[in-house]
Scaffold this active site. Sequence first.
Site, PDB file in Angstrom:
ATOM      1  N   HIS A   1       0.877  -1.130   0.035  1.00 48.11           N
ATOM      2  CA  HIS A   1       0.056  -0.128  -0.017  1.00 48.11           C
ATOM      3  C   HIS A   1       0.744   1.245   0.053  1.00 48.11           C
ATOM      4  O   HIS A   1       0.811   1.931   0.945  1.00 48.11           O
ATOM      5  CB  HIS A   1      -0.831   0.040   1.187  1.00 48.11           C
ATOM      6  CG  HIS A   1      -2.640   0.052   0.929  1.00 48.11           C
ATOM      7  ND1 HIS A   1      -3.015  -0.566  -0.051  1.00 48.11           N
ATOM      8  CD2 HIS A   1      -3.139   1.254   1.143  1.00 48.11           C
ATOM      9  CE1 HIS A   1      -4.276  -0.452  -0.050  1.00 48.11           C
ATOM     10  NE2 HIS A   1      -4.523   0.812   0.442  1.00 48.11           N
TER      11      HIS A   1
ATOM     12  N   GLY B   1      -5.538   5.664  -3.864  1.00 49.31           N
ATOM     13  CA  GLY B   1      -5.487   5.233  -5.161  1.00 49.31           C
ATOM     14  C   GLY B   1      -4.688   3.666  -5.393  1.00 49.31           C
ATOM     15  O   GLY B   1      -4.394   3.429  -6.304  1.00 49.31           O
TER      16      GLY B   1
ATOM     17  N   ARG C   1      -6.618   1.064  -7.575  1.00 45.45           N
ATOM     18  CA  ARG C   1      -6.707   1.378  -9.010  1.00 45.45           C
ATOM     19  C   ARG C   1      -5.201   1.223  -9.589  1.00 45.45           C
ATOM     20  O   ARG C   1      -5.122   0.796 -10.721  1.00 45.45           O
ATOM     21  CB  ARG C   1      -7.242   2.523  -9.368  1.00 45.45           C
ATOM     22  CG  ARG C   1      -6.636   3.984  -8.948  1.00 45.45           C
ATOM     23  CD  ARG C   1      -7.845   4.941  -8.844  1.00 45.45           C
ATOM     24  NE  ARG C   1      -8.676   5.168  -7.881  1.00 45.45           N
ATOM     25  CZ  ARG C   1      -9.286   5.981  -7.362  1.00 45.45           C
ATOM     26  NH1 ARG C   1      -9.313   7.115  -8.076  1.00 45.45           N
ATOM     27  NH2 ARG C   1     -10.121   6.196  -6.271  1.00 45.45           N
TER      28      ARG C   1
ATOM     29  N   GLY D   1      -3.055  -1.012  -8.440  1.00 48.01           N
ATOM     30  CA  GLY D   1      -2.568  -2.214  -8.506  1.00 48.01           C
ATOM     31  C   GLY D   1      -3.338  -2.790  -9.755  1.00 48.01           C
ATOM     32  O   GLY D   1      -2.538  -3.782 -10.674  1.00 48.01           O
ATOM     33  N   ARG D   2      -4.354  -2.481 -10.056  1.00 45.85           N
ATOM     34  CA  ARG D   2      -5.217  -3.083 -11.379  1.00 45.85           C
ATOM     35  C   ARG D   2      -4.424  -2.683 -12.607  1.00 45.85           C
ATOM     36  O   ARG D   2      -4.339  -3.477 -13.513  1.00 45.85           O
ATOM     37  CB  ARG D   2      -6.563  -2.848 -11.462  1.00 45.85           C
ATOM     38  CG  ARG D   2      -7.284  -3.582  -9.982  1.00 45.85           C
ATOM     39  CD  ARG D   2      -8.785  -3.440  -9.882  1.00 45.85           C
ATOM     40  NE  ARG D   2      -9.169  -2.058  -9.657  1.00 45.85           N
ATOM     41  CZ  ARG D   2      -9.448  -1.502  -8.305  1.00 45.85           C
ATOM     42  NH1 ARG D   2      -9.001  -2.263  -7.246  1.00 45.85           N
ATOM     43  NH2 ARG D   2      -9.705  -0.296  -8.021  1.00 45.85           N
TER      44      ARG D   2
END
Length: 335
Positions: free
Chosen positions: A179, A184, A187, A189-190
């Site tokens: 983290h 944010g 979003r 990570g994706r």
Amino acid sequence: MKSYQPPLTITPRMLALVADISEQVGVLTARREAAMAPQLRRGNRIRTIQASLAIENNTLDVEQVTAVLDGKRVLGLPREIQEVRNAFQAYEAMPGWNPARLNDLLAAHRLLMHGLIDDAGQLRNSGVGIYREQRLLHMAPPASRLSSLMQDLLGWLASSDWPPLINSCVFHYEFEFIHPFADGNGRMGRLWQTLILSRWRPVLAYLPVESVICARQEAYSAALASADQAAEATPFVVFMLEALEQALREASDSEHVTVQVSDQVNVQVSDQVAKLLAVLTPGVALKASELMQRLGLAHRATFNKNYLKPALAAGLIEMTDPDSPRSPAQQYRRV
């Protein structure tokens, strides 16, 4: 000094998923790599953005996100509209980034969170915990360790000899565990998993796996929690591979629908109807609310007008209980 290696147990289920996904990607690449219609790329990108932001409680649906990106006026919160614009710019800039470079990661976060937080593009300088209903789900590592943790993770990514599919999922989990930003992280990570996958097979840059994650949001959170509890990424990797497999299956169904519909020369079918057919698996009946969730729609009137009624009128779908069209138990299936 031994380099960092994320803890992971390779399971038979994981290997089976990797094999199946690789086969599906090969088929999809053969179909699309030569010529992928710009409107299809844009449509998939919009679905990706809408779903990824919906996971973070953005309420704009696919139609509204499309309108924002087309420069039209949209009735919505300024922050949500800014999130859409930022996300589109970030995904468009993705081909220029190296997934193993910290400076590129920071640049992506700066673009994604521009105007939303003061320290966009900077690692957080304070502690952070993830809560749900005042219950602590995850306490991230202290800010003093972020630089070394991220360097270790990116160094591993640059040198890993695991399959790219597994690398992308492991990175996604490790990133969420660390983290590194004040906001944010989900979003990001994706986005970064998509970047890693697109370096392996470019066609995956436009695979809206985020739509599957959004529809299975509770399972997504549970997989992260299970990985935390197991102290390794394995449960999350399996979940993400399953999500990728489902997204590929839906993409294949969508292409089949496009071909099938184009052959029906007497039926005029809109993009919205084609999208509805793509998420409605043959032989499976779903309620309107379930179809809306799969499409990333929040407004029932929009769904009825642009998706459901035209598909019914064209005879492409049917009610399971046509004698009671307003029944709460009503479901719809492909004809």
